[in-house]
Design a protein around this motif. Structure first.
Motif, short mmCIF file in Angstrom:
data_model
loop_
_atom_site.label_atom_id
_atom_site.label_comp_id
_atom_site.label_asym_id
_atom_site.label_seq_id
_atom_site.Cartn_x
_atom_site.Cartn_y
_atom_site.Cartn_z
N GLY B 2 0.82 -1.20 0.00
CA GLY B 2 0.00 0.00 0.00
C GLY B 2 0.85 1.24 0.00
O GLY B 2 0.52 2.25 -0.62
N VAL B 3 1.99 1.16 0.69
CA VAL B 3 2.88 2.32 0.73
C VAL B 3 3.41 2.62 -0.67
O VAL B 3 3.48 3.78 -1.09
N CYS B 8 3.44 6.08 -5.26
CA CYS B 8 3.36 6.30 -6.71
C CYS B 8 2.37 7.40 -7.05
O CYS B 8 2.61 8.23 -7.93
N LEU B 9 1.25 7.42 -6.35
CA LEU B 9 0.25 8.44 -6.67
C LEU B 9 0.72 9.83 -6.26
O LEU B 9 0.50 10.80 -6.98
N ILE B 10 1.38 9.91 -5.12
CA ILE B 10 1.88 11.23 -4.70
C ILE B 10 2.95 11.70 -5.69
O ILE B 10 2.98 12.85 -6.12
N LEU B 11 3.85 10.76 -6.07
CA LEU B 11 4.86 11.09 -7.07
C LEU B 11 4.20 11.50 -8.38
O LEU B 11 4.66 12.43 -9.06
N ALA B 12 3.12 10.81 -8.73
CA ALA B 12 2.43 11.13 -9.98
C ALA B 12 1.95 12.57 -9.94
O ALA B 12 2.09 13.32 -10.92
N LEU B 13 1.37 12.96 -8.82
CA LEU B 13 0.90 14.35 -8.70
C LEU B 13 2.07 15.31 -8.83
O LEU B 13 2.02 16.30 -9.56
N GLY B 14 3.17 14.97 -8.16
CA GLY B 14 4.33 15.85 -8.23
C GLY B 14 4.90 15.95 -9.63
O GLY B 14 5.21 17.05 -10.13
N VAL B 15 5.01 14.80 -10.29
CA VAL B 15 5.55 14.77 -11.65
C VAL B 15 4.66 15.58 -12.58
O VAL B 15 5.14 16.33 -13.45
N MET C 1 10.53 -3.18 4.42
CA MET C 1 11.86 -2.83 3.95
C MET C 1 11.91 -2.90 2.43
O MET C 1 12.36 -1.98 1.77
N LEU C 2 11.43 -4.03 1.90
CA LEU C 2 11.39 -4.19 0.45
C LEU C 2 10.58 -3.05 -0.17
O LEU C 2 10.96 -2.48 -1.19
N GLU C 3 9.47 -2.73 0.46
CA GLU C 3 8.61 -1.67 -0.08
C GLU C 3 9.38 -0.36 -0.16
O GLU C 3 9.28 0.36 -1.15
N PHE C 4 10.11 -0.06 0.90
CA PHE C 4 10.85 1.19 0.93
C PHE C 4 11.84 1.26 -0.22
O PHE C 4 11.97 2.28 -0.90
N VAL C 5 12.52 0.14 -0.45
CA VAL C 5 13.48 0.09 -1.56
C VAL C 5 12.76 0.31 -2.88
O VAL C 5 13.22 1.06 -3.76
N LEU C 6 11.61 -0.34 -3.03
CA LEU C 6 10.86 -0.19 -4.27
C LEU C 6 10.45 1.27 -4.49
O LEU C 6 10.54 1.80 -5.60
N VAL C 7 10.01 1.91 -3.41
CA VAL C 7 9.60 3.31 -3.54
C VAL C 7 10.78 4.15 -4.00
O VAL C 7 10.66 4.99 -4.91
N LEU C 8 11.93 3.92 -3.40
CA LEU C 8 13.12 4.67 -3.81
C LEU C 8 13.44 4.40 -5.27
O LEU C 8 13.80 5.31 -6.03
N ALA C 9 13.33 3.14 -5.67
CA ALA C 9 13.64 2.79 -7.05
C ALA C 9 12.71 3.51 -8.01
O ALA C 9 13.13 4.08 -9.02
N VAL C 10 11.43 3.49 -7.68
CA VAL C 10 10.45 4.15 -8.55
C VAL C 10 10.72 5.65 -8.61
O VAL C 10 10.71 6.27 -9.68
N LEU C 11 10.99 6.23 -7.46
CA LEU C 11 11.29 7.66 -7.42
C LEU C 11 12.50 7.97 -8.27
O LEU C 11 12.52 8.91 -9.07
N GLY C 12 13.55 7.14 -8.09
CA GLY C 12 14.76 7.36 -8.86
C GLY C 12 14.52 7.24 -10.36
O GLY C 12 14.99 8.07 -11.15
N ALA C 13 13.74 6.23 -10.75
CA ALA C 13 13.47 6.04 -12.17
C ALA C 13 12.74 7.25 -12.74
O ALA C 13 13.07 7.76 -13.82
N ALA C 14 11.75 7.75 -11.99
CA ALA C 14 10.98 8.89 -12.48
C ALA C 14 11.88 10.12 -12.64
O ALA C 14 11.84 10.82 -13.65
N VAL C 15 12.68 10.37 -11.62
CA VAL C 15 13.56 11.54 -11.68
C VAL C 15 14.56 11.41 -12.83
O VAL C 15 14.79 12.36 -13.58
#
Lengths: 135, 731, 104
Positions: B2-3, B8-15, C1-15
């Motif tokens: 869920g996190v 992803c949705l918050i990032l989507a808004l930001g992007v 923990m895995l989730e946190f890594v995934l979030v960072l990965a997604v953020l990094g990919a987008a940026v």
């Protein structure tokens, strides 16, 4: 007649026709419409023989089926007023006590008779408001 | 997970917000790298939203009830296909689907136009991201899909059984594809207006998207109609319900736009009209999305006031205000280059067609929003019903079909009356023949339906004649046999003949609608086993009741034998399915199986000339005492024992059935509605289909060479230099 | 923990995706004139396509009988003249753009 005058005349004619049709539309919609009322508004006073669109919830425990006719009471969405309705015709699948319904009715004596096939029940589960409990 | 979804949705808004800023800055400062970054923001939005969507899908597939959305719309017993599609049966999931489709089509169009439209594309990007940002905001702040509960329930509520039908599950993606694809020409129109580049290119680049939007939206509307007819217990396909109307309105203005852009491409006329049309279409698409979830109108779809009403109204307000301001401030650039040459021309016919379509849209808009209009004007809410809608839409539909027959025959710019008379002779004769044949058969009682039949015959003959003349012309030039000539003709003129095919499809669809509304026989009748009802020339006998248990659904129904003049036609098996309610307290452990949702399984026998439709409403009142006793005696029993009790009650219904109410409808030519729709879809596909690059280059080279030759001869007048060779090589 | 890594990965990919063009050095600022010329070339190309389609449609209309021969010849002459004009303007616009702009 020079072309620009011809064009202006065409424009005026077209606009005039459009306004006329729009006017006819508006006029007939007011005369062909049935007023939407809640149960307490209907209970407060209604002309016999005039059709109204009644919206409200089916009161719990009020549904009785006799052959092809059902009788039930419709109450305010959040309130206490309710009126009795007698209805013959298609009963939509989601019809159930507690559901919101729309039905076109005419007063006959003390009971409101529903117009045939005019009963519409709102689909329950989708897009509920936040405070409705899940079924 | 869920996190991850929420992030992803918050990032989507930001992007999305970043992309708007980058595109606007890049457009104003003419910095290409910022424009490119803004475009990439759209790709990033698509990526982020896809990840969020996949997370939600996986949660549904795994029946992860820690997510509230999953718990309230799915269950472990839901079939896998419906688990996948249940995502968009929820408010939150449907918004996520909307933004997913929007970001995908935006990414596609921006990728395809990345080297072109350098002045318009940045503003179009900003507009598309504006839509994206709005929906992302809804998903982050108003309707978050990834809400979790600390104590997940063991079983979910399950999908509403009314929605357990393939058409119903494909219907939202089709509609949303239509809506979001219309956002593309909307955005490019806004971009063209802002950049003051209002000629032909923005229309050309988005033409396929507009056509695809029109196609998907049309299919979505038809799927809804088909579901209503074959799944719901009232036997109709269109009720002029506000939500149905809301999806039809952008389709009508989109159809008008598709026609009138052809005038703009040729003559540079109607720029204001076209811009307004496509802006209105985009706004109506958002309005349609809003209406389903707003609660402002009473409808079978609209569900109580939701918290999304206010943001949507604000967004629509911004769209309307922005569109009006843009069109008014650019009215100089939007001036027409030419004027109408003659009243008897295809331009003129298209103009009238536009007026009819917009008129239709206005009628439907008025009728749909009438409760609000009446309330504003008189203080009392009033509504108009289907008879009012029919009164105005039927004549307009007739006019539309007539125009679709006359249009193909009239030439551009100026048509000669003599050639028109000659061309329309045979189609008019066909229409007259249809009239003469049908009136003695009783069609004269319904003049409007009769008029529709005659006009449809007119349209079909016009198109047939066009095809025939085209094939003959092609054969005269190339000596191909007829089939090859036909294929080559259509291949080289896709827009024209695809469009003609759409006209044929729509005409046939209207024939089906006219026949099935004007000449249907419907009866509600109460029958006991052995009794027969006569409807529309058919005898329907209630042979015996049926009772079946499957997967927690109790199906009580009937076997109905249908005969005509003694000959057996078919056997129908309508049933009513009862699903259990979870409310044990109110209904009792046994009773709850009869008090949950109920659906109708319609007994339908479709045919080329008529449909036999029947639905049953079994009377379970006589079973109530037995159910009450079952509630008392077996309250503490195990699930298996309760199952046996229910089976026994169902068997008892079979043995001693009370009379049941049947709704029987015999309606002619319903199948042709769906057939006409398929034909129209085929025509649209032909028109959309991209011309192979090789063919396009060949065609251009041929003409370019000839025209270039003329450039050479025109330039080699006295005193002018002759760069003719360079021109020829370049062309 | 895995989730946190995934979030960072997604953020990094987008940026990474979004800042790609910004990280490329040395992209010159486009001149307003350049942009307008490029747009004009596109507009004229679109007009050319539309004009060719008109010419072809007119010929098909004639062969199919919707236009009389004299009407067609008159229209065809006019349309071809318009096409010549568009080609002329297109050539001029292309010269203005020069060889710097890549063809679409």
């Amino acid at each position: 007649m020079d072309p620009s005058r011809k064009r202006k005349i065409r424009l005026v004619v077209a606009l005039g026709a459009a306004l006329l049709l729009a006017g006819a539309l508006a006029y007939t919609s007011f005369s062909a419409s049935s007023e939407a009322r809640t149960p307490s508004q209907l209970a407060a006073g209604s002309d016999p023989g005039r059709s109204y669109q009644l919206t409200g919830k089916v009161a719990d425990g009020s549904v009785r089926r006799q052959g092809a006719t059902i009788t039930f009471r419709v109450r305010d969405r959040d309130g206490t007023g309710s009126v009795p309705v007698r209805y013959t015709g298609t009963v939509p699948d989601p019809f159930r006590e507690g559901r919101e319904v729309i039905v076109t009715v005419r007063r006959q004596g003390g009971v409101f008779v529903g117009e045939r096939d005019s009963l519409v029940t709102k689909c329950p589960s989708k897009f509920k408001s936040a405070d409705q409990p899940a079924r | 997970m869920g996190v991850l979804g929420r992030a992803c949705l918050i990032l989507a808004l930001g992007v999305a917000l970043y992309g708007i800023a980058a595109s606007v800055y890049g457009a104003r400062a003419r910095r290409r790298e910022w424009v490119a970054s803004g475009r990439r923001a759209v790709y990033a939005l698509a990526f982020l939203v896809t990840v969020a969507f996949v997370v939600l899908e996986v949660a549904f597939l795994r029946s992860d009830f820690s997510f509230e959305v999953v718990a309230s719309h799915s269950s472990t017993t839901t079939p896998t296909f419906y688990k996948v599609t249940a995502v968009w049966s929820s408010q939150e999931g449907s918004l996520l689907l909307w933004i997913l489709l929007l970001s995908l089509s935006s990414s596609l169009v921006l990728f395809l136009t990345r080297h072109r439209l350098r002045e318009v594309a940045p503003w179009a990007t900003a507009t598309l991201l504006g839509f994206g940002a709005f929906f992302a905001l809804l998903l982050v702040a108003f309707a978050p899909p990834f809400g979790q509960t600390a104590t997940p329930p063991l079983e979910g509520a399950g999908l509403n059984p009314l929605l357990r039908h393939p058409s119903m599950m494909i219907h939202p993606p089709m509609l949303y594809s239509g809506y979001t694809l219309f956002a593309v020409p909307f955005a490019f129109c806004v971009g063209a207006l802002i950049a003051r580049r209002l000629d032909a290119e923005w229309i050309r680049s988005t033409r396929r998207f507009t056509l695809a939007a029109w196609l998907f939206l049309g299919v979505g509307v038809l799927l809804g109609a088909r579901w209503s007819y074959s799944e719901l217990g009232w036997g109709g396909y269109w009720a002029w319900d506000p939500v149905e109307n809301a999806s039809l309105m952008p389709w009508l203005t989109g159809t008008a736009f598709l026609h009138s852009v052809m005038i703009q491409e040729r003559r540079g006329m109607l720029k204001v009209w076209n811009a307004s049309l496509i802006l209105a279409t985009g706004i109506l698409a958002v309005l349609g999305t809003f209406l389903v979830r707003s609660g402002i109108l009473d409808s079978i779809h609209a569900f109580g006031a939701s918290t999304l009403g206010v943001p949507f109204v604000a967004f629509i307000g911004v769209l309307i205000a922005g569109s009006v301001a843009l069109v008014i401030s650019r009215r100089v650039e939007l001036r027409s280059e030419h004027r109408l040459d003659s009243l008897l021309s295809r331009e003129s016919i298209f103009l009238i067609n536009n007026l009819v379509l917009v008129g239709l849209c206005f009628v439907i808009f008025w009728g749909t929003f009438f409760p609000l209009i009446a309330e504003a004007l008189t203080g009392k809410k009033a509504s108009v019903g289907p008879p009012w809608f029919d009164r105005y839409t039927v004549p307009l539909a007739l006019a539309l079909v007539l125009l679709s027959g006359v249009g193909p025959v009239v030439a551009w710019r100026r048509a000669t009356l003599a050639s028109l008379r000659r061309t329309l002779l045979w189609p008019a004769a066909a229409a007259a023949v249809v009239l003469v044949v049908l009136v003695p058969l009783g069609a004269g009682d319904r003049p409007l339906a009769l008029a529709m039949f005659a006009l449809a015959a007119f349209v079909v003959s016009v198109v047939g004649q066009e095809l025939w003349r085209g094939v003959r012309a092609r054969m005269a030039m190339s000596e191909d046999p007829v089939p090859l000539a036909l294929v080559a003709l259509v291949r080289r003129n896709r827009r024209r003949y695809g469009g003609y095919l759409v006209h044929v499809g729509i005409a046939i669809l209207f024939v089906g609608v006219a026949a099935s509304s004007a000449f249907r026989h419907a009866r509600d009748v109460r029958m006991s086993p052995g009794q027969t009802a006569k409807v529309g020339g058919y005898d329907l006998r209630y042979v015996k009741p049926t009772a079946e248990l499957a997967n927690e659904k109790i199906s009580l129904g009937a076997v109905v034998d249908v005969r005509k003049d003694g000959e057996r036609v078919t056997t129908l098996r309508p049933t009513r399915g009862f699903y259990p309610s979870r409310d044990v307290e109110q209904f009792g452990p046994i009773g709850r199986y009869f008090e949950g949702e109920a659906t109708s399984e319609v007994g339908l026998r479709a045919g080329p000339t008529r449909d036999l439709w029947t639905a049953i409403q079994p009377d379970i009142q006589p079973l109530m005492p037995i159910i009450a006793e079952g509630n008392r005696r077996f309250a503490q029993s195990s699930g298996d024992v309760q199952g046996l009790v229910i089976a026994a009650i169902a068997a008892r219904y079979e043995r001693r059935p009370p009379p049941a109410t049947f709704r029987i409808i015999v309606s002619p030519l319903v199948t042709w509605i769906w057939v006409g729709a398929l034909i129209a879809v085929g025509g649209a596909l032909i028109a959309i289909w991209p011309v192979g690059a090789g063919a396009r280059r060949r065609a251009t080279a041929g003409y370019a060479a000839r025209v270039a030759r003329e450039i050479g001869s025109a330039r080699s007048g006295p005193g002018r230099p002759e760069p003719a060779r360079r021109a020829r090589a370049r062309a | 923990m895995l989730e946190f890594v995934l979030v960072l990965a997604v953020l990094g990919a987008a940026v990474w995706l979004v800042t790609g063009p910004l990280r490329q050095a040395g992209i010159p600022r486009a001149q307003a004139r350049e942009l307008r010329s490029a747009t004009q070339v596109e507009e004229l190309e679109a007009q050319r396509e539309a004009k060719y389609r008109e010419i072809r449609d007119a010929e098909l209309d004639y062969r199919v009988g919707k236009l009389s021969e004299e009407d067609w010849r008159a229209q065809d002459r006019a349309l071809r003249a318009e096409a010549v004009e568009i080609l002329r303007r297109l050539d001029a616009a292309r010269e203005r753009v020069g060889e710097g702009e890549p063809e679409a």
